[in-house]
Write an enzyme that holds these catalytic residues in place. Structure first.
Site, PDB file in Angstrom:
ATOM      1  N   ASP A  61       8.328   5.426 -14.623  1.00 49.67           N
ATOM      2  CA  ASP A  61       7.502   6.626 -14.837  1.00 49.67           C
ATOM      3  C   ASP A  61       6.988   6.673 -16.280  1.00 49.67           C
ATOM      4  OD1 ASP A  61       8.179   7.247 -12.233  1.00 49.67           O
ATOM      5  OD2 ASP A  61       9.895   8.463 -12.816  1.00 49.67           O
ATOM      6  N   ARG A 118       4.117   4.328 -16.645  1.00 50.13           N
ATOM      7  CA  ARG A 118       2.893   4.940 -16.073  1.00 50.13           C
ATOM      8  C   ARG A 118       2.355   6.026 -17.014  1.00 50.13           C
ATOM      9  NH1 ARG A 118       5.267   5.062  -9.965  1.00 50.13           N
ATOM     10  NH2 ARG A 118       4.554   2.971  -9.378  1.00 50.13           N
ATOM     11  N   ARG A 128       9.038  10.719  -1.233  1.00 49.02           N
ATOM     12  CA  ARG A 128      10.181   9.793  -1.313  1.00 49.02           C
ATOM     13  C   ARG A 128      11.391  10.383  -0.579  1.00 49.02           C
ATOM     14  NH1 ARG A 128       7.757  10.040  -6.396  1.00 49.02           N
ATOM     15  NH2 ARG A 128       7.137   8.082  -7.376  1.00 49.02           N
ATOM     16  N   HIS A 163      12.989  11.466 -10.190  1.00 47.65           N
ATOM     17  CA  HIS A 163      11.926  10.514  -9.843  1.00 47.65           C
ATOM     18  C   HIS A 163      11.256  10.998  -8.548  1.00 47.65           C
ATOM     19  CE1 HIS A 163       9.776   6.765  -9.559  1.00 47.65           C
ATOM     20  NE2 HIS A 163      10.323   6.487  -8.385  1.00 47.65           N
TER      21      HIS A 163
HETATM   22  N1  LIG Z   1      12.969   3.697  -8.004  1.00 46.11           N
HETATM   23  C1  LIG Z   1      11.733   3.294  -8.109  1.00 46.11           C
HETATM   24  O1  LIG Z   1      11.088   3.478  -9.155  1.00 46.11           O
HETATM   25  C2  LIG Z   1      11.076   2.567  -6.963  1.00 46.11           C
HETATM   26  C3  LIG Z   1       9.886   1.845  -7.162  1.00 46.11           C
HETATM   27  C4  LIG Z   1       9.319   1.178  -6.075  1.00 46.11           C
HETATM   28  C5  LIG Z   1       9.942   1.204  -4.818  1.00 46.11           C
HETATM   29  N2  LIG Z   1      11.090   1.901  -4.681  1.00 46.11           N
HETATM   30  C6  LIG Z   1      11.804   1.926  -3.405  1.00 46.11           C
HETATM   31  O2  LIG Z   1      12.382   0.617  -3.215  1.00 46.11           O
HETATM   32  C7  LIG Z   1      12.576   0.387  -1.827  1.00 46.11           C
HETATM   33  C8  LIG Z   1      11.984  -0.977  -1.460  1.00 46.11           C
HETATM   34  O3  LIG Z   1      10.582  -0.961  -1.571  1.00 46.11           O
HETATM   35  P1  LIG Z   1       9.733  -2.269  -1.176  1.00 46.11           P
HETATM   36  O4  LIG Z   1       8.321  -1.950  -1.433  1.00 46.11           O
HETATM   37  O5  LIG Z   1      10.351  -3.480  -1.793  1.00 46.11           O
HETATM   38  O6  LIG Z   1       9.992  -2.312   0.404  1.00 46.11           O
HETATM   39  P2  LIG Z   1       9.913  -3.607   1.357  1.00 46.11           P
HETATM   40  O7  LIG Z   1       9.830  -3.109   2.749  1.00 46.11           O
HETATM   41  O8  LIG Z   1       8.848  -4.531   0.871  1.00 46.11           O
HETATM   42  O9  LIG Z   1      11.310  -4.326   1.111  1.00 46.11           O
HETATM   43  C9  LIG Z   1      12.536  -3.790   1.503  1.00 46.11           C
HETATM   44  C10 LIG Z   1      13.405  -4.917   1.993  1.00 46.11           C
HETATM   45  O10 LIG Z   1      14.702  -4.394   2.282  1.00 46.11           O
HETATM   46  C11 LIG Z   1      15.216  -5.169   3.353  1.00 46.11           C
HETATM   47  N3  LIG Z   1      16.353  -4.505   3.973  1.00 46.11           N
HETATM   48  C12 LIG Z   1      16.367  -3.431   4.799  1.00 46.11           C
HETATM   49  N4  LIG Z   1      17.629  -3.128   5.151  1.00 46.11           N
HETATM   50  C13 LIG Z   1      18.437  -4.013   4.515  1.00 46.11           C
HETATM   51  C14 LIG Z   1      19.839  -4.214   4.464  1.00 46.11           C
HETATM   52  N5  LIG Z   1      20.687  -3.431   5.142  1.00 46.11           N
HETATM   53  N6  LIG Z   1      20.316  -5.225   3.721  1.00 46.11           N
HETATM   54  C15 LIG Z   1      19.488  -6.039   3.021  1.00 46.11           C
HETATM   55  N7  LIG Z   1      18.147  -5.902   3.036  1.00 46.11           N
HETATM   56  C16 LIG Z   1      17.624  -4.899   3.770  1.00 46.11           C
HETATM   57  C17 LIG Z   1      14.021  -5.307   4.296  1.00 46.11           C
HETATM   58  O11 LIG Z   1      14.221  -6.371   5.218  1.00 46.11           O
HETATM   59  C18 LIG Z   1      12.894  -5.559   3.306  1.00 46.11           C
HETATM   60  O12 LIG Z   1      12.662  -6.953   3.099  1.00 46.11           O
HETATM   61  C19 LIG Z   1      11.921   1.575  -1.123  1.00 46.11           C
HETATM   62  O13 LIG Z   1      12.903   2.526  -0.770  1.00 46.11           O
HETATM   63  C20 LIG Z   1      10.989   2.147  -2.170  1.00 46.11           C
HETATM   64  O14 LIG Z   1      10.706   3.512  -1.967  1.00 46.11           O
HETATM   65  C21 LIG Z   1      11.660   2.585  -5.713  1.00 46.11           C
HETATM   66  O1  LIG Z   2       6.151   5.941  -4.987  1.00 48.85           O
HETATM   67  C1  LIG Z   2       7.060   5.436  -4.335  1.00 48.85           C
HETATM   68  O2  LIG Z   2       7.395   5.851  -3.224  1.00 48.85           O
HETATM   69  C2  LIG Z   2       7.734   4.214  -4.847  1.00 48.85           C
HETATM   70  C3  LIG Z   2       8.287   4.343  -6.236  1.00 48.85           C
HETATM   71  O3  LIG Z   2       9.205   5.385  -6.334  1.00 48.85           O
HETATM   72  C4  LIG Z   2       7.202   4.439  -7.260  1.00 48.85           C
HETATM   73  O4  LIG Z   2       7.218   5.373  -8.060  1.00 48.85           O
HETATM   74  O5  LIG Z   2       6.329   3.540  -7.282  1.00 48.85           O
END
Ligand SMILES: NC(=O)c1ccc[n+]([C@@H]2O[C@H](COP(=O)([O-])OP(=O)(O)OC[C@H]3O[C@@H](n4cnc5c(N)ncnc54)[C@H](O)[C@@H]3O)[C@@H](O)[C@H]2O)c1
Ligand SMILES: O=C(O)C[C@H](O)C(=O)O
Length: 308
Positions: free
Chosen positions: A148, A151, A88, A175
């Site tokens: 987490d 999970r 990440r 995380h």
């Molecule tokens: N914290 C957590 O537990 C957790 C869990 C899952 C995913 N994530 C993170 O969440 C983020 C998104 O994941 P995802 O699978 O939805 O990705 P994704 O690619 O499906 O979606 C991301 C979206 O963000 C948009 N985007 C990019 N720049 C932008 C901006 N400046 N303004 C508005 N929109 C913008 C993109 O067009 C895209 O549609 C990733 O960084 C991922 O690692 C975190």
């Molecule tokens: O694993 C990742 O990169 C996305 C998110 O933080 C998750 O835990 O699913």
């Protein structure tokens, strides 16, 4: 109750869907930078309203923040997800700029908003929002521990051959693949310690499987997960929107709690109408304290890469 979700990708759309299905918000605005993408996702989701029986109005916006004005809660999911083999932390270069710009745009139109940060590396992105906005610290929350912990419960239920509703457990710490601290000592099956049923080795295996939960799914899916992340975010949003005073592990700015300061990391907090109502300090064993300290060092190392 108006909720904005920035990023209408996998996690943003899943989160909007769970919020709508739970039917507690009057309005959800999905915003994305891709032309017509959020509008398309919003229309698709609205066409499930009669099927799923919700009244929440979901609208889309292509980067027009005036549509997000007066949001009570905003979720930041914009940015890139990792690919198999990546950590990440490797996402920081692209996601830091996005999260900084998005949070500033959100606050311009909703000065009293509570922000939930999801984009990775999440603890560092949450810290970035603290450092670059004037929002009070209770209104900036990172989502990681709720996912987490879900999970962890999945893995515990698997090991115990029990339904997930029978088990309880919590993950604190960063995380990240190495920074999570699943509290195996406190995990229970219907209030009986899980250690009564599982050997130390099996519990350690549960903890290790939990820590790489995101990486495991990323390898299987080719991109990171979205259903459980979306559900976890919707739980946080609901707790704030409905003033539930529920406890979740969330990434919060620490100022001495757990002997840590000047970072955001996962600890138990109470969520209610003011966002983080309270950081809960629980008694950790020496081993758990050491793991949390080690985790905090990893988060601080990543924070050091921020250009702020
Ligand atoms: N914290 C957590 O537990 C957790 C869990 C899952 C995913 N994530 C993170 O969440 C983020 C998104 O994941 P995802 O699978 O939805 O990705 P994704 O690619 O499906 O979606 C991301 C979206 O963000 C948009 N985007 C990019 N720049 C932008 C901006 N400046 N303004 C508005 N929109 C913008 C993109 O067009 C895209 O549609 C990733 O960084 C991922 O690692 C975190
Ligand atoms: O694993 C990742 O990169 C996305 C998110 O933080 C998750 O835990 O699913």
């Amino acid at each position: 109750m108006k909720v904005t979700v920035v990023g209408a990708g996998a996690v943003g759309a899943s989160c909007a869907e769970y919020i709508a299905i739970k039917n507690f918000a009057s309005e959800v605005v999905l915003l994305d930078i891709k032309e017509d993408y959020a509008e398309g996702k919003a229309m698709d989701l609205m066409q499930t309203a009669s099927l799923n029986g919700f009244d929440t109005k979901i609208t889309g916006s292509t980067n027009d923040y005036s549509k997000t004005a007066n949001s009570d809660i905003a979720v930041i999911t914009s940015g890139i997800p990792r690919k198999p083999g990546m950590t990440r932390e490797e996402l920081i270069g692209i996601n830091a700029g996005i999260v900084k710009e998005v949070s500033s745009n959100l606050i311009k139109h909703s000065p009293d908003v509570t922000i939930i940060v999801v984009s990775n590396p999440m603890d560092t992105m949450t810290y970035l929002v603290h450092k670059t906005t004037n929002l009070p610290k209770n209104k900036i929350i990172g989502m990681g521990g709720a996912l987490d912990s879900a999970r962890f419960k999945y893995r515990l239920a698997e090991a115990l051959d029990a339904p997930a509703s029978d088990v309880d457990g919590m993950v604190i710490g960063g995380h990240s693949d190495t920074g999570m601290v699943p509290l195996t000592r406190l995990a229970t099956r219907n209030s009986v310690l899980a250690s009564e049923f599982l050997s130390e080795d099996r519990l350690n295996q549960v903890a290790e499987d939990t820590k790489v939960g995101g990486a495991t799914l990323t390898k299987m899916l080719g991109t990171s997960a979205w259903y459980a992340p979306g559900a976890a975010v919707s739980g946080l949003v609901q707790a704030i929107a409905c003033d539930q005073q529920k406890m979740f592990p969330c990434s919060a700015l620490l100022e001495g709690e757990y002997g840590l300061s000047d970072l955001c990391i996962g600890v138990p907090v109470i969520l209610g109408k003011n966002g983080i109502e309270k950081i809960v300090e629980i008694d950790l064993s020496d081993a758990e304290k050491n793991k949390l300290k080690e985790s905090s060092e990893g988060v601080k190392k990543t924070n050091g890469l921020l250009e702020i």
